[in-house]
Design a protein around this motif. Structure first.
Motif, short mmCIF file in Angstrom:
data_model
loop_
_atom_site.label_atom_id
_atom_site.label_comp_id
_atom_site.label_asym_id
_atom_site.label_seq_id
_atom_site.Cartn_x
_atom_site.Cartn_y
_atom_site.Cartn_z
N LEU A 7 80.48 6.40 10.92
CA LEU A 7 79.02 6.30 10.95
C LEU A 7 78.39 7.32 10.01
CD1 LEU A 7 78.35 5.75 14.75
CD2 LEU A 7 78.11 4.09 12.91
N LYS A 8 78.95 8.52 9.95
CA LYS A 8 78.42 9.55 9.05
C LYS A 8 78.59 9.11 7.60
CE LYS A 8 78.78 14.41 7.73
NZ LYS A 8 78.29 14.10 6.43
N GLU A 9 79.76 8.58 7.24
CA GLU A 9 79.98 8.10 5.87
C GLU A 9 79.03 6.98 5.52
OE1 GLU A 9 84.00 7.08 4.95
OE2 GLU A 9 84.75 9.09 5.41
N VAL A 15 71.76 6.76 2.63
CA VAL A 15 70.82 7.77 2.14
C VAL A 15 70.90 7.88 0.62
CG1 VAL A 15 70.29 10.24 2.14
CG2 VAL A 15 70.66 9.05 4.30
N LYS A 16 72.12 7.91 0.07
CA LYS A 16 72.27 7.97 -1.39
C LYS A 16 71.63 6.76 -2.05
CE LYS A 16 76.31 10.93 -1.63
NZ LYS A 16 77.71 11.05 -1.99
N GLY A 17 71.80 5.59 -1.46
CA GLY A 17 71.19 4.38 -2.00
C GLY A 17 69.67 4.44 -1.96
N GLU A 19 67.84 7.19 -1.98
CA GLU A 19 67.42 8.18 -2.97
C GLU A 19 67.45 7.60 -4.39
OE1 GLU A 19 68.70 12.20 -0.50
OE2 GLU A 19 70.05 11.45 -2.05
N GLU A 20 68.47 6.82 -4.70
CA GLU A 20 68.58 6.20 -6.02
C GLU A 20 67.48 5.16 -6.21
OE1 GLU A 20 70.01 5.23 -9.86
OE2 GLU A 20 70.13 7.01 -8.59
N THR A 21 67.18 4.40 -5.17
CA THR A 21 66.11 3.41 -5.24
C THR A 21 64.77 4.08 -5.48
OG1 THR A 21 67.32 1.92 -3.79
CG2 THR A 21 64.95 1.56 -3.96
N TYR A 22 64.53 5.20 -4.80
CA TYR A 22 63.29 5.96 -4.99
C TYR A 22 63.19 6.45 -6.43
CZ TYR A 22 59.87 9.70 -4.64
OH TYR A 22 58.80 10.51 -4.86
N ARG A 23 64.28 6.98 -6.95
CA ARG A 23 64.30 7.49 -8.33
C ARG A 23 63.93 6.38 -9.31
NH1 ARG A 23 67.19 7.64 -12.78
NH2 ARG A 23 68.80 6.26 -12.00
N LYS A 24 64.52 5.21 -9.13
CA LYS A 24 64.24 4.08 -10.01
C LYS A 24 62.79 3.61 -9.87
CE LYS A 24 68.92 2.27 -10.40
NZ LYS A 24 69.81 1.13 -10.13
N LEU A 25 62.26 3.64 -8.65
CA LEU A 25 60.87 3.24 -8.43
C LEU A 25 59.91 4.17 -9.17
CD1 LEU A 25 58.67 1.58 -6.98
CD2 LEU A 25 58.87 3.21 -5.08
N VAL A 26 60.14 5.48 -9.09
CA VAL A 26 59.27 6.43 -9.79
C VAL A 26 59.33 6.20 -11.29
CG1 VAL A 26 58.86 8.87 -10.28
CG2 VAL A 26 59.36 8.15 -7.94
N ILE A 27 60.51 6.00 -11.83
CA ILE A 27 60.66 5.74 -13.27
C ILE A 27 59.92 4.46 -13.65
CG2 ILE A 27 62.32 5.10 -15.06
CD1 ILE A 27 64.29 7.06 -13.64
N PHE A 28 60.06 3.42 -12.84
CA PHE A 28 59.38 2.15 -13.10
C PHE A 28 57.86 2.33 -13.07
CE2 PHE A 28 57.32 -1.66 -11.38
CZ PHE A 28 57.65 -2.59 -12.36
N THR A 56 64.16 13.02 -4.77
CA THR A 56 63.79 13.49 -3.44
C THR A 56 65.05 13.62 -2.62
OG1 THR A 56 62.33 13.11 -1.57
CG2 THR A 56 63.44 11.17 -2.46
N SER A 57 64.99 14.42 -1.61
CA SER A 57 66.13 14.60 -0.72
C SER A 57 65.73 14.16 0.68
CB SER A 57 66.58 16.05 -0.68
OG SER A 57 67.05 16.44 -1.94
N TYR A 58 66.62 13.47 1.30
CA TYR A 58 66.40 13.04 2.67
C TYR A 58 66.59 14.24 3.58
CZ TYR A 58 67.40 10.75 7.13
OH TYR A 58 67.39 10.37 8.44
N LYS A 59 65.62 14.49 4.41
CA LYS A 59 65.71 15.59 5.36
C LYS A 59 65.56 15.02 6.75
CE LYS A 59 63.87 19.07 2.26
NZ LYS A 59 63.44 18.34 1.09
N ARG A 60 66.62 15.11 7.53
CA ARG A 60 66.61 14.56 8.88
C ARG A 60 66.12 15.63 9.85
NH1 ARG A 60 71.92 12.35 11.60
NH2 ARG A 60 72.13 14.55 11.99
N SER A 61 65.18 15.27 10.67
CA SER A 61 64.68 16.20 11.68
C SER A 61 65.68 16.30 12.82
CB SER A 61 63.35 15.70 12.24
OG SER A 61 62.40 15.57 11.22
N ALA A 62 65.74 17.46 13.41
CA ALA A 62 66.62 17.65 14.56
C ALA A 62 66.18 16.74 15.68
CB ALA A 62 66.59 19.10 14.99
#
Length: 68
Positions: A7-9, A15-17, A19-28, A56-62
């Motif tokens: 589940l962690k993997e 999360v990596k996906g 973050e990559e989608t967000y990066r591409k959206l900002v560039i677009f 951006t980095s995903y930050k999970r709240s406790a």
């Protein structure tokens, strides 16, 4: 490998996906000179894409997920 590790993997890959989608959206958005529509303090606002960092980095709240 146990279920928790699997589940962690899977979560890490998701999360990596995202973050990559967000990066591409900002560039677009920058290439189209189009504003980003975001929620800030509970309100929907337009933000110039040039004001937004392409990473951006995903930050999970406790306590957001049980058994985390």
């Amino acid at each position: 490998m146990g279920t928790k590790e699997q589940l962690k993997e899977e979560r890490d890959r998701i999360v990596k996906g995202l973050e990559e989608t967000y990066r591409k959206l900002v560039i677009f958005k920058k290439s189209k000179k189009s504003p980003m529509i975001v929620v800030r303090n509970g309100k929907i606002v337009e933000v110039d894409a040039n004001e937004i960092l392409p990473t951006t980095s995903y930050k999970r709240s406790a306590g957001t997920l049980p058994n985390s």
